[in-house]
Motif scaffolding. Structure first.
Motif, PDB file in Angstrom:
ATOM      1  N   ASN A  48       0.938 -24.484  -5.657  1.00  0.00           N
ATOM      2  CA  ASN A  48       1.641 -24.818  -4.411  1.00  0.00           C
ATOM      3  C   ASN A  48       2.283 -26.200  -4.459  1.00  0.00           C
ATOM      4  O   ASN A  48       3.344 -26.414  -3.895  1.00  0.00           O
ATOM      5  CB  ASN A  48       0.676 -24.735  -3.227  1.00  0.00           C
ATOM      6  N   ARG A 107      10.480 -17.179   5.094  1.00  0.00           N
ATOM      7  CA  ARG A 107      10.574 -16.907   6.530  1.00  0.00           C
ATOM      8  C   ARG A 107      11.205 -18.101   7.209  1.00  0.00           C
ATOM      9  O   ARG A 107      10.671 -19.212   7.199  1.00  0.00           O
ATOM     10  CB  ARG A 107       9.196 -16.645   7.128  1.00  0.00           C
ATOM     11  N   TRP A 108      12.381 -17.852   7.786  1.00  0.00           N
ATOM     12  CA  TRP A 108      13.052 -18.862   8.595  1.00  0.00           C
ATOM     13  C   TRP A 108      12.692 -18.648  10.069  1.00  0.00           C
ATOM     14  O   TRP A 108      11.896 -17.759  10.365  1.00  0.00           O
ATOM     15  CB  TRP A 108      14.568 -18.769   8.412  1.00  0.00           C
ATOM     16  N   GLU A 160      12.465 -24.361  -2.128  1.00  0.00           N
ATOM     17  CA  GLU A 160      12.048 -24.430  -0.735  1.00  0.00           C
ATOM     18  C   GLU A 160      10.589 -24.853  -0.638  1.00  0.00           C
ATOM     19  O   GLU A 160       9.766 -24.503  -1.475  1.00  0.00           O
ATOM     20  CB  GLU A 160      12.225 -23.073  -0.056  1.00  0.00           C
ATOM     21  N   SER A 161      10.291 -25.574   0.404  1.00  0.00           N
ATOM     22  CA  SER A 161       8.920 -25.981   0.656  1.00  0.00           C
ATOM     23  C   SER A 161       8.016 -24.776   0.720  1.00  0.00           C
ATOM     24  O   SER A 161       8.364 -23.760   1.300  1.00  0.00           O
ATOM     25  CB  SER A 161       8.838 -26.755   1.970  1.00  0.00           C
ATOM     26  N   ILE A 162       6.871 -24.882   0.106  1.00  0.00           N
ATOM     27  CA  ILE A 162       5.972 -23.743  -0.011  1.00  0.00           C
ATOM     28  C   ILE A 162       5.503 -23.254   1.347  1.00  0.00           C
ATOM     29  O   ILE A 162       5.084 -22.122   1.501  1.00  0.00           O
ATOM     30  CB  ILE A 162       4.780 -24.094  -0.919  1.00  0.00           C
ATOM     31  N   SER A 163       5.557 -24.073   2.382  1.00  0.00           N
ATOM     32  CA  SER A 163       5.029 -23.663   3.676  1.00  0.00           C
ATOM     33  C   SER A 163       5.848 -22.554   4.305  1.00  0.00           C
ATOM     34  O   SER A 163       5.344 -21.799   5.129  1.00  0.00           O
ATOM     35  CB  SER A 163       4.975 -24.858   4.624  1.00  0.00           C
ATOM     36  N   SER A 164       7.137 -22.434   3.915  1.00  0.00           N
ATOM     37  CA  SER A 164       7.961 -21.388   4.503  1.00  0.00           C
ATOM     38  C   SER A 164       8.098 -20.176   3.594  1.00  0.00           C
ATOM     39  O   SER A 164       8.751 -19.220   3.958  1.00  0.00           O
ATOM     40  CB  SER A 164       9.346 -21.935   4.841  1.00  0.00           C
ATOM     41  N   ILE A 185       6.660 -16.879   2.096  1.00  0.00           N
ATOM     42  CA  ILE A 185       5.610 -15.935   2.451  1.00  0.00           C
ATOM     43  C   ILE A 185       5.225 -15.021   1.293  1.00  0.00           C
ATOM     44  O   ILE A 185       4.211 -14.331   1.361  1.00  0.00           O
ATOM     45  CB  ILE A 185       5.989 -15.094   3.684  1.00  0.00           C
ATOM     46  N   ASN A 202       5.562 -25.717  -6.079  1.00  0.00           N
ATOM     47  CA  ASN A 202       6.366 -24.574  -5.615  1.00  0.00           C
ATOM     48  C   ASN A 202       6.646 -23.606  -6.761  1.00  0.00           C
ATOM     49  O   ASN A 202       7.767 -23.093  -6.903  1.00  0.00           O
ATOM     50  CB  ASN A 202       7.704 -25.045  -5.022  1.00  0.00           C
ATOM     51  N   SER A 256       1.445 -14.803   0.974  1.00  0.00           N
ATOM     52  CA  SER A 256       0.779 -15.916   1.635  1.00  0.00           C
ATOM     53  C   SER A 256      -0.566 -15.451   2.175  1.00  0.00           C
ATOM     54  O   SER A 256      -0.695 -14.369   2.723  1.00  0.00           O
ATOM     55  CB  SER A 256       1.642 -16.458   2.769  1.00  0.00           C
TER      56      SER A 256
END
Length: 119
Positions: free
Chosen positions: A73, A100-101, A26-30, A32, A76, A53
């Motif tokens: 990052n 976190r969705w 999964e993309s690191i931005s989501s 936490i 990932n 995060s």
């Protein structure tokens, strides 16, 4: 579905070192939180170390000063550098990724990697 892939376990003598790696799809931005847990035979799974995060890091008291968790990052990926290993560090180590969705937060686990510390 988030894929979590671990690597780096093995057999090492007391006092030795190992580095575990965990890559998440999964993309690191989501993501936490990313971290490592371990479970020894007959014991409950316990937190070893995790990065939340924002950069906050938690370590179990039993590994402070010996283990270091870090992340990349761009890849990932989270790493666990384990130094001065002891027989009591023997366990299956599991990577945990918390995502976190929009409407919920989910935990994802790797398949586990065995770390054995023995002479």
């Amino acid at each position: 579905q988030v894929q979590v892939v671990e690597s780096g376990g093995g057999l090492v003598q007391p006092g030795g070192s190992l580095t575990l790696s965990c890559a998440a799809s999964e993309s690191i931005s989501s993501i936490i939180a990313m971290g490592w847990y371990r479970q020894a035979p007959g014991k409950e799974r316990e937190l070893v170390a995790r990065i939340i995060s924002g950069g906050s890091i938690n370590y179990a008291d039993s590994v402070k000063g010996r283990f270091t968790i870090s992340r990349d990052n761009a890849k990932n990926t989270v790493y666990l550098q384990m130094n001065s290993l002891k027989p009591e560090d023997t366990a299956v180590y599991y990577c945990n990724v918390v995502v976190r969705w929009i409407l919920q937060t989910d935990d994802y686990w790797g398949q586990g990697t065995q770390v054995t510390v023995s002479s």
